[in-house]
Design an enzyme around this catalytic site. Structure first.
Site, PDB file in Angstrom:
ATOM      1  N   LYS A 134       0.893  -1.169   0.111  1.00 21.41           N
ATOM      2  CA  LYS A 134      -0.182  -0.095   0.224  1.00 21.41           C
ATOM      3  C   LYS A 134       0.884   1.333   0.066  1.00 21.41           C
ATOM      4  CE  LYS A 134      -3.742   2.216   2.748  1.00 21.41           C
ATOM      5  NZ  LYS A 134      -4.883   1.899   3.707  1.00 21.41           N
TER       6      LYS A 134
ATOM      7  N   SER B 149      -9.531   2.604   2.888  1.00 23.26           N
ATOM      8  CA  SER B 149      -8.752   3.226   1.854  1.00 23.26           C
ATOM      9  C   SER B 149      -7.683   2.310   1.134  1.00 23.26           C
ATOM     10  CB  SER B 149      -7.870   4.248   2.760  1.00 23.26           C
ATOM     11  OG  SER B 149      -6.880   3.555   3.647  1.00 23.26           O
TER      12      SER B 149
ATOM     13  N   SER C 149     -10.309   0.420   7.149  1.00 21.88           N
ATOM     14  CA  SER C 149      -9.538   0.290   5.720  1.00 21.88           C
ATOM     15  C   SER C 149      -9.130  -0.942   5.468  1.00 21.88           C
ATOM     16  CB  SER C 149      -8.778   1.483   5.794  1.00 21.88           C
ATOM     17  OG  SER C 149      -9.356   2.825   5.901  1.00 21.88           O
TER      18      SER C 149
END
Length: 492
Positions: free
Chosen positions: A77, A155, A179
């Site tokens: 990420k 996210s 998330s």
């Protein structure tokens, strides 16, 4: 079966037996990535770095010195600093930033021999539930049931999309209010948020420091156990990292939960809950009961205050953390006009660099921390947080071993569906997940079925602090009972 569709456990065993190599695994993933631009999951690809790491992993496996993650190709990420690789946190304000340091979590993974394929898309500064605030455009959910492009969640949407589409064997995510778990549920994969302090936050771009926690996003529960163990460590560089031994999470996966008590919080049965979510939850209870667990109704009375408390505390911490992005030392700097001073530079840089959602949350955070409103909002939210934590403590003290709840209030919605709506409607996606972050507890989302459209739905299990092994064992039982093995049809 192509190699990129393997799970971590399968790849690990194949590598040990000499049936494949890390280079072959990595090349299979790189090929899949090259054909998947339509998903927009990757924001930086690192093929040369990946192949170099794969060669080193193969040498290590050959020498017999190989941890479980050795040779496994991963996506990272874009919130994790990786030395020499662009790290933007989904924001234009960090355009061109390449850190000269490595996050502790990624360093732990590289020390274990894992391979980096590239960086994955995310909502800007992890603020979002749909991946639509990313400066590089939204990632697309690989699950397609009509002509609509759907969100992979946020996210950690790029991570979820990449794992679900078999572009990598697993990925890192972060969870501030759901998330990891919400995108996992939206894409039919497994995601665990460990106990706050289990994974170091050092080198992870901060959103809300008392809530953020890194975790793995994987194809099944066993893989989550393997990868989580490699990610965890005590870290003196992170004052919130706890000095507790990291157990063998995979060894805890016995598949036996007979006699365990599973709590069902009555407050999570919301007014207007979709029938499919309610039926899924009931089905999950039946599966756990059939496995020998006792289903117990419990009360978490302060649940209804969790979302408002979260959306005071998280923006407050964000407004403080994001004050460092000012155009002075790194990242974007606005072009200044004649006569502009330092204050003009700050204002113009932040107006150009931050997207609307990040600006909104900074403004909310600054407001609730301001002199006249600090006690009315921020201090009150902190007190509510303490009460939410106490609710869970009392449930666990009464003998509850894990809590079962929905992961999301719906299946994946179409991109753009909530864009022009009241932002609170988007925030409601976190209704089942934020309580864990406020209380610092571990939670895991497991895919359990498909809705009537054919989109994945997940349930989450909430565990006692520091007992991720036991939590994952409960998740394994749920995973086996559900027998979820659906995959998205490849349209990209």
């Amino acid at each position: 079966m192509t190699l990129n569709t393997l799970k971590i456990s399968e790849a690990r065993d194949a590598l040990r037996k000499g049936e494949t190599t890390s280079v072959e695994l990595t090349e299979s993933c790189l090929k899949a990535i090259e054909g998947a631009d339509a998903l927009n999951a990757w924001c930086a690809k690192t093929p040369e770095m990946a192949l170099d790491m794969a060669k080193a992993a193969d040498a290590r496996i050959k020498a017999g010195d190989a941890p479980a993650m050795c040779g496994i190709p991963l996506g990272i990420k874009d919130l994790f600093a990786v030395k020499g690789v662009p790290t933007q946190a989904g924001s234009n304000i960090l355009k061109g930033f390449k850190p000269e340091y490595e996050s502790t979590v990624t360093q732990n993974l590289w020390d274990a021999g894992a391979v980096m394929l590239g960086k994955l898309s995310m909502d800007e500064f992890a603020m979002g539930s749909s991946n639509e605030t990313a400066c590089y455009g939204p990632a697309i959910n690989p699950w397609k049931v009509d002509d609509k492009a759907r969100t992979p969640g946020g996210s950690s949407g790029g991570s979820a999309a990449a794992v679900a589409a078999d572009l990598c064997l697993a990925a890192t995510g972060t969870d501030t209010g759901g998330s990891i778990r919400q995108p996992a549920a939206f894409t039919g994969i497994t995601g665990i948020k460990p106990t706050y302090g289990r994974c170091s936050r050092w080198g992870v771009v901060a959103y809300a420091s008392s809530l953020d926690q890194a975790g793995p996003m994987t194809k099944d529960v066993r893989d989550a156990a393997i990868m989580l163990q490699a990610m965890c460590s005590h870290d003196p560089k992170d004052s919130t990292s706890t000095e507790i031994a990291v157990p063998d999470f995979e060894a805890a996966l016995t598949g036996d939960i007979r006699g365990k008590k599973i709590g069902i919080p009555k407050e999570y049965r919301l007014d207007g809950m979709p029938e499919e979510i309610a039926a899924l939850w009931d089905n999950g209870m039946a599966m756990m009961r059939d496995a020998g667990a006792e289903i117990v109704d419990i009360s978490l009375p302060h649940t209804k205050y969790a979302l408002p408390a979260y959306y005071v505390i998280a923006p407050a911490e964000a407004s403080s953390n994001l004050a460092r992005y000012d155009g002075v030392r790194y990242g974007h700097r606005a072009t200044l006009g004649k006569g502009d001073g330092i204050d003009d530079m700050y204002a113009k840089t932040r107006a150009e660099g931050f997207g609307p959602e990040v600006q909104r949350r900074i403004m909310i955070g600054t407001y609730v921390l301001s002199a006249g409103f600090y006690d009315a909002y921020y201090n009150r939210a902190r007190k509510v947080r303490a009460l939410i934590k106490r609710d869970f403590e009392q449930a666990f003290a009464a003998g509850i071993d894990a809590i079962l709840a929905p992961a999301t209030p719906s299946s994946a919605f179409a991109l753009g569906e909530m864009k022009d709506a009241d932002p609170v409607k988007m925030y409601l996606n976190d209704v089942f997940t934020v309580t864990l972050n406020l209380a610092g507890l571990p939670g895991v989302a497991v895919p359990v079925g498909l809705d009537k459209q054919g989109l994945p739905l997940g349930l989450q299990l909430i565990g006692r602090p520091w007992e991720e092994g036991e939590l994952l064992n409960h998740a394994l039982v749920l995973e086996r009972a559900a027998g979820f093995n659906a995959k998205p049809n490849q349209w990209w």
